[in-house]
Design a protein around this motif. Structure first.
Motif: not given
Length: 806
Positions: A352-376
């Motif tokens: 879980x700690x590692x998977x959360x850091x993948x989420x953090x990559x996107x939060x730090x880059x502001x890359x969620x909620x728009x085309x091409x920017x997402x976590x799966x």
């Protein structure tokens, strides 16, 4: 543009075994993925021979490929992909094309079985159900609801999971309900709750159409989600292809196409991700405005990774520091970043700690909620998402928070029971803890549905010992007499995909309707009918004395679920069977305000992270200790995304002088789980008929081993015999596919034989992630030793290709 369909009949094939991804249809970023019709029919049949087609979606992986089932003379005779569907645009993978043949296998269970004088004997349904109901009532009277547990699957329909959740939670009042999704998707759900306050996949498969960088963390997409990999391949062959970053100790097809391939030591994913975050922050490749507006916890993360340089991570992960820097440059330079995560992270140390850091990559880059920017945060099974939504994985239905009394009261109102009826006095019981309770004797009845723990759970000698206890009453509901069913007290024959109607939701929140195409064999019943029968025989009542479960078929069960989902992140109120028939797959939430579904979450913030609405108050990523409501409210009063850090700690079991290698298990493209279906499909079974072991050429040379040699892979818990294959994976690692058990080994090894087994989980360890409680299948210390030389080069060559994991 649309490609020509593959020819039907028996000769559409070897190329879809040798080349699982089929022909390419390249396309440019921002344009629709072209359609391509994949089809396979029984030998000698063409489309004109099909009497009718029934709508469905895949049951043999998590991608959710939409397909039509071909029916002739009351039997399933083939499948074809549906070109109008958003998920696969007509494409099917090998398990889709050939796996349906398992339905027609002559050894299907067709009548209930009960144990008499130590042997299973056929009986009628009233006899079998009476035994289950009698034992249930005895245990409730003698020991209470905590003596009964349910262990389900990731392959039922939403309507069935929801019914199971209601009868177990509000009917029996047991806290012991979990799915084998604990083995594949528990970390995905937990990581999403940790970062966003609620489960729910942020991204969409359509993000592949727009991304300029795709980062795959422990996700062998080419084999686990073949149609999704086709989509990536078509982007790679088109103009302006995305760059790929691959994190995997094996040199997979994904790694072959990657711009950067990082092959860390098993158990060190967190250290690698901390170094990537360090580099993003050090080089200023972060969106500080987004961070300040939408998140909490950045300063704590920045401090935690300040010393986590690529050089530091290189020493831990045994990955070159320049390669880590290059991966960080690609991720940090992306304009549209898509990340995917699967078992290489979820089943490894500090999951879980590692998977959360993948989420953090996107939060730090502001890359969620728009085309091409997402976590799966991917799933491993076709309806694993439904177990989480419906509460069949232990959580409360509708992504409700068991620590929030108002959420419990809402659920009690929906079910018309008192809140005290619903167990919520502590964390839900996870599967590994349920087995421990059974081992200790507090759980005395275990109902296992659609899963095979006698092959799939870790440390199989222990699992067999638990399931074979005389004091434990075991019910198995399945379509074949699996290794687990052979130990049951009662076996119930179930209908499967193509033989019943219901909905299933894939890994990017796409809901499909799967319709009954043919009748189930013999007396087999749908899982929904079995659960409804049990509830009626137990006479479960609501607080007004009316039947607790008021639905009677799939449509009425779906309507009941819609009421439960209303207003929650997984809102289904805008869906219907008719809409799904007309439109095909639709992503939730689907409501009156969003009638066409929702492609991406979190475009406008993180509403379900608010303390009053969140599914979870979070956990400590290192210890797993739950965060209390007051602490969460203090940290996150406005409901923002949570940036959470975790310190790397070494794995619990590491290589040693006696066991110098690290064992990891995984999948092959040709099989699903314990092969109960795919092993009965001739093309798939011929492609991968038996277990094998992989080590690097350097490891093989050091021990004087060659391809095709029969070797013994041993750990402190057990051993497996397998043919050796040298492949391009990192030194110091041995790989075993986990699919192989004992149902199809006539005259071969059986549990109790002192030599060595065939199932990889003879060797794996009883250990799990502290936050998600997901078992760790990729952290064992192991050794490989020679049993016998291959007889000749031809045998070795055959073993080099048969069962190839591509």
């Amino acid at each position: 543009m649309s490609a020509e369909p593959l020819p039907s009949g028996s000769d559409d094939r070897p190329d879809r075994i040798d080349n699982p991804w089929g022909a390419r249809t390249p396309y440019a970023p921002g344009t629709p993925w072209p359609a391509r019709t994949d089809m396979h029919l029984a030998p000698g049949l063409g489309e004109g021979d099909v009497e009718r087609w029934a709508r469905s979606a895949s049951l043999l992986h998590s991608n959710g490929d939409a397909m039509d089932i071909a029916v002739r003379e009351g039997r399933i005779v083939g499948v074809r992909g549906r070109t109008t569907d958003r998920v696969n645009r007509g494409r099917l993978g090998p398990k889709d094309l050939y796996g349906w043949q398992g339905n027609n296998s002559p050894d299907r269970l067709t009548r209930p079985l009960v144990r008499e004088n130590g042997r299973l004997a056929e009986c009628d349904w009233p006899t079998a159900m009476d035994r289950i109901v009698t034992r249930s009532k005895e245990l409730l009277d003698e020991r209470g609801p905590g003596s009964i547990g349910f262990y389900t699957t990731g392959q039922l329909f939403l309507e069935e999971y929801y019914t199971l959740a209601v009868l177990s939670r509000a009917g029996l009042g047991t806290h012991h309900l979990d799915g084998n999704t604990r083995l594949c998707t528990a970390t995905a759900g937990e990581a999403l709750k940790q970062s966003f306050g609620s489960d729910g996949q942020p991204g969409s498969y359509e993000d592949i159409d727009h991304a300029d960088v795709i980062a795959l963390f422990g996700h062998n997409m080419a084999e686990t989600q073949t149609v999704l990999w086709m989509r990536v391949l078509d982007r790679l062959e088109g103009p302006r292809p995305p760059r790929l970053v691959c994190v995997d100790p094996r040199f997979t097809q994904v790694a072959r196409r990657a711009d950067v391939h990082l092959a860390p030591r098993p158990g060190t994913n967190l250290a690698l991700l901390d170094a990537l975050l360090h580099e993003l922050i050090r080089t200023g490749r972060i969106d500080r405005e987004y961070i300040d507006r939408h998140t909490v916890g950045f300063e704590e993360l920045a401090a935690a990774v300040e010393e986590c340089t690529p050089r530091w991570a290189s020493r831990i992960c045994d990955v070159p520091a320049p390669a880590i820097q290059r991966a960080a440059e690609i991720i940090g330079g992306a304009e549209r970043l898509l990340s995917t995560v699967l078992q290489g992270v979820y089943q490894s140390h500090q999951a879980t700690a590692a998977a959360v850091q993948v989420n953090n990559l996107h939060l730090l880059r502001g890359m969620l909620g728009r085309p091409g920017c997402g976590v799966l945060q991917m799933n491993g099974q076709p309806s694993a998402e439904n177990t989480r939504e419906c509460g069949a994985d232990g959580d409360l239905p509708g992504f409700r928070n068991w620590q929030n009394d108002q959420h419990v009261a809402e659920l009690a109102d929906i079910w018309n029971v008192t809140p005290s009826t619903i167990p919520h006095y502590g964390p839900p019981t996870h599967a590994m803890q349920m087995l421990r309770y059974a081992e200790q004797g507090s759980i005395r009845m275990l109902w296992i549905t659609g899963t095979n723990p006698a092959v799939s759970l870790p440390e199989l000698s222990r699992i067999r010992s638990i399931l074979s206890q005389e004091r434990l009453f075991v019910v198995v509901q399945d379509i074949f007499l699996t290794e687990t069913a052979q130990m049951a007290d009662v076996v119930l024959p179930a209908a499967t995909w193509g033989e019943k109607t219901g909905t299933l939701t894939n890994a990017d929140r796409t809901v499909h309707l799967s319709e009954r195409a043919v009748d189930p064999p013999g007396q087999a019943r749908s899982d929904l009918d079995i659960f409804l029968d049990y509830a009626a025989r137990m006479d479960f009542r609501d607080k007004d004395g009316a039947p607790l479960i008021k639905w009677h078929d799939p449509p009425s069960a779906f309507a009941a679920w819609q009421r439960c989902s209303a207003g929650r992140p997984c809102d289904y109120t805008g869906l219907s069977y008719d809409r799904l028939r007309e439109r095909g797959g639709i992503q939730w939430p689907c409501t009156e305000q969003a009638p066409d579904g929702t492609a991406r979450l979190y475009a406008d913030g993180f509403d379900f992270a608010h303390p009053d609405t969140c599914e979870s108050f979070g956990k400590d990523l290192v210890t797993g200790a739950s965060t209390e409501a007051v602490e969460y409210r203090s940290l996150n009063p406005d409901g923002k995304a949570l940036i959470k850090a975790a310190e790397y700690v070494p794995p619990h079991e590491d290589a040693s002088e006696d066991y110098p290698l690290q064992l990891i298990t995984g999948r092959t493209v040709y099989h699903f789980h314990t092969r109960t279906k795919t092993g009965r499909a001739p093309e798939l079974n011929a492609a991968a008929p038996d277990v094998w072991a992989e080590i690097s050429p350097a490891e093989a040379a050091a021990q004087g081993l060659s391809d095709g040699d029969l070797v013994r892979v041993s750990t402190p818990r057990g051993a497996v015999r397998a043919r050796l294959r040298t492949t391009a994976l990192r030194d110091g690692v041995v790989f075993l596919p986990f699919h192989y058990g004992y149902w199809d080994t006539p005259g071969g090894w059986r549990p109790g034989d002192e030599s060595a087994g065939r199932a990889a989980n003879e060797t794996t360890i009883s250990d799990w992630d502290p936050a998600s409680k997901q078992p760790l299948f990729k952290t064992c210390a192991a050794r490989v030793s020679l049993v016998a030389r291959r007889e000749n080069r031809a045998e070795g060559a055959a073993n080099d290709t048969a069962g190839s994991s591509t």
